[in-house]
Design an enzyme around this catalytic site. Structure first.
Site, PDB file in Angstrom:
ATOM      1  N   LYS A  59      24.058  96.819  19.543  1.00  0.00           N
ATOM      2  CA  LYS A  59      22.690  97.666  20.003  1.00  0.00           C
ATOM      3  C   LYS A  59      22.009  97.333  21.339  1.00  0.00           C
ATOM      4  O   LYS A  59      22.430  96.232  21.576  1.00  0.00           O
ATOM      5  CB  LYS A  59      21.634  97.614  18.784  1.00  0.00           C
ATOM      6  N   ALA A  83      23.221  91.761  19.502  1.00  0.00           N
ATOM      7  CA  ALA A  83      23.262  91.726  17.856  1.00  0.00           C
ATOM      8  C   ALA A  83      24.654  91.558  17.550  1.00  0.00           C
ATOM      9  O   ALA A  83      24.794  92.045  16.527  1.00  0.00           O
ATOM     10  CB  ALA A  83      22.415  92.801  17.496  1.00  0.00           C
ATOM     11  N   ASP A 113      17.341  91.650  13.055  1.00  0.00           N
ATOM     12  CA  ASP A 113      17.998  92.478  13.545  1.00  0.00           C
ATOM     13  C   ASP A 113      19.058  93.043  12.896  1.00  0.00           C
ATOM     14  O   ASP A 113      19.794  94.153  12.811  1.00  0.00           O
ATOM     15  CB  ASP A 113      18.831  92.459  14.799  1.00  0.00           C
TER      16      ASP A 113
HETATM   17  C1  SUD Z   1      15.741  89.568  20.561  1.00  0.00           C
HETATM   18  C2  SUD Z   1      16.080  90.750  19.897  1.00  0.00           C
HETATM   19  C3  SUD Z   1      15.955  91.993  20.021  1.00  0.00           C
HETATM   20  O1  SUD Z   1      16.128  93.167  19.078  1.00  0.00           O
HETATM   21  O2  SUD Z   1      17.731  90.834  19.531  1.00  0.00           O
HETATM   22  P1  SUD Z   1      18.830  89.972  20.400  1.00  0.00           P
HETATM   23  O3  SUD Z   1      18.498  90.255  21.857  1.00  0.00           O
HETATM   24  O4  SUD Z   1      18.575  88.638  20.091  1.00  0.00           O
HETATM   25  O5  SUD Z   1      20.089  90.581  19.955  1.00  0.00           O
HETATM   26  C4  SUD Z   1      15.890  90.277  18.253  1.00  0.00           C
HETATM   27  O6  SUD Z   1      14.213  90.240  18.371  1.00  0.00           O
HETATM   28  C5  SUD Z   1      16.381  89.016  18.018  1.00  0.00           C
HETATM   29  O7  SUD Z   1      16.678  89.363  16.537  1.00  0.00           O
HETATM   30  P2  SUD Z   1      17.720  88.188  15.765  1.00  0.00           P
HETATM   31  O8  SUD Z   1      18.660  87.936  16.426  1.00  0.00           O
HETATM   32  O9  SUD Z   1      17.919  88.893  14.389  1.00  0.00           O
HETATM   33  O10 SUD Z   1      16.533  86.889  15.451  1.00  0.00           O
HETATM   34  P3  SUD Z   1      16.259  86.065  14.070  1.00  0.00           P
HETATM   35  O11 SUD Z   1      17.462  85.550  13.791  1.00  0.00           O
HETATM   36  O12 SUD Z   1      15.593  86.775  13.225  1.00  0.00           O
HETATM   37  O13 SUD Z   1      15.482  85.044  14.944  1.00  0.00           O
HETATM   38  C6  SUD Z   1      16.007  84.205  15.656  1.00  0.00           C
HETATM   39  C7  SUD Z   1      14.651  83.551  16.427  1.00  0.00           C
HETATM   40  O14 SUD Z   1      14.172  84.499  17.532  1.00  0.00           O
HETATM   41  C8  SUD Z   1      12.859  84.297  17.771  1.00  0.00           C
HETATM   42  N1  SUD Z   1      12.192  85.733  17.182  1.00  0.00           N
HETATM   43  C9  SUD Z   1      13.012  86.664  16.491  1.00  0.00           C
HETATM   44  C10 SUD Z   1      12.568  87.897  16.324  1.00  0.00           C
HETATM   45  C11 SUD Z   1      11.150  88.102  16.570  1.00  0.00           C
HETATM   46  N2  SUD Z   1      10.398  89.473  16.279  1.00  0.00           N
HETATM   47  N3  SUD Z   1      10.243  87.220  17.114  1.00  0.00           N
HETATM   48  C12 SUD Z   1      10.793  86.137  17.400  1.00  0.00           C
HETATM   49  O15 SUD Z   1      10.061  85.189  18.040  1.00  0.00           O
HETATM   50  C13 SUD Z   1      12.134  83.542  16.770  1.00  0.00           C
HETATM   51  O16 SUD Z   1      12.220  81.963  17.438  1.00  0.00           O
HETATM   52  C14 SUD Z   1      13.411  83.334  15.845  1.00  0.00           C
HETATM   53  O17 SUD Z   1      13.624  81.969  15.198  1.00  0.00           O
HETATM   54  N1  ADP Z   2      29.211  86.129  13.259  1.00  0.00           N
HETATM   55  C1  ADP Z   2      28.621  85.533  14.343  1.00  0.00           C
HETATM   56  N2  ADP Z   2      28.958  86.186  15.698  1.00  0.00           N
HETATM   57  C2  ADP Z   2      28.264  85.699  16.609  1.00  0.00           C
HETATM   58  N3  ADP Z   2      27.746  84.761  16.465  1.00  0.00           N
HETATM   59  C3  ADP Z   2      27.407  83.981  15.679  1.00  0.00           C
HETATM   60  C4  ADP Z   2      27.828  84.553  14.322  1.00  0.00           C
HETATM   61  N4  ADP Z   2      27.476  83.780  13.079  1.00  0.00           N
HETATM   62  C5  ADP Z   2      26.345  82.964  13.994  1.00  0.00           C
HETATM   63  N5  ADP Z   2      26.560  82.905  15.287  1.00  0.00           N
HETATM   64  C6  ADP Z   2      25.565  82.339  16.107  1.00  0.00           C
HETATM   65  O1  ADP Z   2      24.558  82.844  16.694  1.00  0.00           O
HETATM   66  C7  ADP Z   2      24.278  82.956  17.923  1.00  0.00           C
HETATM   67  C8  ADP Z   2      23.856  84.277  18.403  1.00  0.00           C
HETATM   68  O2  ADP Z   2      24.754  85.236  18.599  1.00  0.00           O
HETATM   69  P1  ADP Z   2      24.575  86.789  18.760  1.00  0.00           P
HETATM   70  O3  ADP Z   2      24.237  87.326  17.271  1.00  0.00           O
HETATM   71  O4  ADP Z   2      26.094  87.196  19.284  1.00  0.00           O
HETATM   72  O5  ADP Z   2      23.626  86.794  20.265  1.00  0.00           O
HETATM   73  P2  ADP Z   2      22.199  87.780  20.330  1.00  0.00           P
HETATM   74  O6  ADP Z   2      21.312  87.292  19.272  1.00  0.00           O
HETATM   75  O7  ADP Z   2      22.169  87.353  21.691  1.00  0.00           O
HETATM   76  O8  ADP Z   2      22.589  89.151  19.821  1.00  0.00           O
HETATM   77  C9  ADP Z   2      25.644  82.498  18.624  1.00  0.00           C
HETATM   78  O9  ADP Z   2      25.317  81.403  19.666  1.00  0.00           O
HETATM   79  C10 ADP Z   2      26.355  81.868  17.543  1.00  0.00           C
HETATM   80  O10 ADP Z   2      26.200  80.300  17.509  1.00  0.00           O
END
Ligand code: SUD
Ligand code: ADP
Length: 304
Positions: free
Chosen positions: A16, A107, A143
């Site tokens: 995404k 994601a 996400d």
């Molecule tokens: C930033 C975003 C944007 O879509 O995605 P990524 O860029 O990482 O893929 C998301 O908010 C990431 O979502 P996701 O990766 O599922 O996060 P989670 O496992 O729920 O949370 C991991 C950590 O991110 C922070 N977190 C996440 C979501 C949110 N609304 N507020 C937060 O502060 C918190 O510190 C949490 O402990």
């Molecule tokens: N199936 C998986 N694929 C990728 N990363 C994973 C997975 N399961 C756990 N992780 C952990 O989650 C962290 C975040 O990975 P990812 O979901 O790819 O990134 P983001 O949160 O930036 O979208 C990685 O550093 C890894 O340690």
């Protein structure tokens, strides 16, 4: 659900990009209140489930050395969470073929969790409503519900509450993948720090952006892309400024950090333009590698 389930069973789940990522204040539970517009892209992971005597994980493809193969892997956690809730045996072999950059803000882990949830529910023939699967998905990560649903959607709460959004046509993207990943919690913390030190501008309402997505016009969408986490990602990886500049110089309509980064996503006027921008970015030495993708695409889907 399928009546006769072929095994092994493969589920494909998309990456995404956040077209709009407005980050509010930190809540008492440590999460930030979000208003975000997700779009699912044609970059994907494939998760294959095979019945077995033990729960094992095997990962191939993009960034394998950074993906855990123990029970902390999000796909394994998804299978265990579903098994516990519905009284099933979680033992199976999980093969993940990664196409989504790891720790790239796209994601990838959530996609694997969504694929594993849909795959296990299908394998076990669970007769459950989409709402129930969404609930398990949200318990695994903010996400994960979007990775199940795909297309374009408005996300609120911590990102897990979704409303489908109208999108016309196809948008074309070039993605610049970085050499090092960024930790999502570290990027949110850095934004909190920047906000304590000053007051970086905050994204407003996504209404105009949603109208632009519905119009299908990338020229209208380009100036509206916004990401409150971008300042924090740039603070942690200042070299991304060069990447963003190079993409614009190569002819992209707009460039943003994808989610928490460090992947940079460039919106292009056409599929051909996306390839041209990718070629220039690859030659400029400002990223590890490039991909072209389009969106929106569906969420997690069983591969026939
Ligand atoms: C930033 C975003 C944007 O879509 O995605 P990524 O860029 O990482 O893929 C998301 O908010 C990431 O979502 P996701 O990766 O599922 O996060 P989670 O496992 O729920 O949370 C991991 C950590 O991110 C922070 N977190 C996440 C979501 C949110 N609304 N507020 C937060 O502060 C918190 O510190 C949490 O402990
Ligand atoms: N199936 C998986 N694929 C990728 N990363 C994973 C997975 N399961 C756990 N992780 C952990 O989650 C962290 C975040 O990975 P990812 O979901 O790819 O990134 P983001 O949160 O930036 O979208 C990685 O550093 C890894 O340690």
């Amino acid at each position: 659900m399928l009546s006769v389930v072929p095994t092994p069973l493969t589920v494909r789940a998309p990456a995404k990009v956040n077209l709009h990522l407005g980050v509010g204040d930190v809540r008492p539970d440590g999460f930030h209140e979000l208003v975000t517009v997700f779009q699912a892209l044609s970059l994907h992971d494939d998760v294959t489930l095979t019945p077995a005597d033990a729960l094992t994980l095997h990962v191939t493809g993009e960034g394998v050395r950074d993906v855990p193969t123990d029970p902390t892997n999000l796909a394994a956690r998804a299978v265990v969470a579903l098994a516990e809730r519905y009284g099933r045996d979680p033992n199976m072999r999980i093969d993940i073929a990664k196409g989504i950059p790891v720790a790239g803000g796209m994601a990838g882990g959530s996609a694997d969790a969504a694929a594993a949830l849909l795959g296990a529910a299908t394998l076990w023939g669970l007769d459950i409503e989409r709402d129930e699967l969404d609930e398990v998905a949200a318990s695994l990560g903010s996400d994960v519900p979007f990775s199940l649903h795909g297309h374009t959607a408005l996300g609120t709460g911590r990102g897990e509450r979704l409303i489908p959004a109208l999108a016309r046509g196809e948008f074309h993207w070039t993605l610049a993948l970085a050499r090092e990943g960024l930790s999502t919690p570290a990027v949110y913390r850095e934004l909190d720090r920047l906000r304590e030190a000053g007051d970086p501008p905050r994204a407003g309402s996504p209404d105009d952006l949603l109208a632009a997505v519905a119009s299908g016009d990338p020229h209208r969408l380009a100036p509206l892309l916004v990401n409150d986490l971008q300042a924090a990602a740039l603070s942690l990886q200042p070299g991304l400024r060069r990447t963003l500049r190079a993409g614009m110089e190569a002819g992209a309509l707009a460039g943003i950090v994808s989610g928490s980064g460090p992947t940079c996503a460039f919106l292009c006027a056409s599929a051909d333009d996306a390839v041209d921008v990718g070629t220039e970015l690859a030659g400029a030495g400002v990223c590890r590698t490039v991909r072209v993708a389009s969106g929106p695409v569906p969420g997690a889907t069983v591969v026939p």
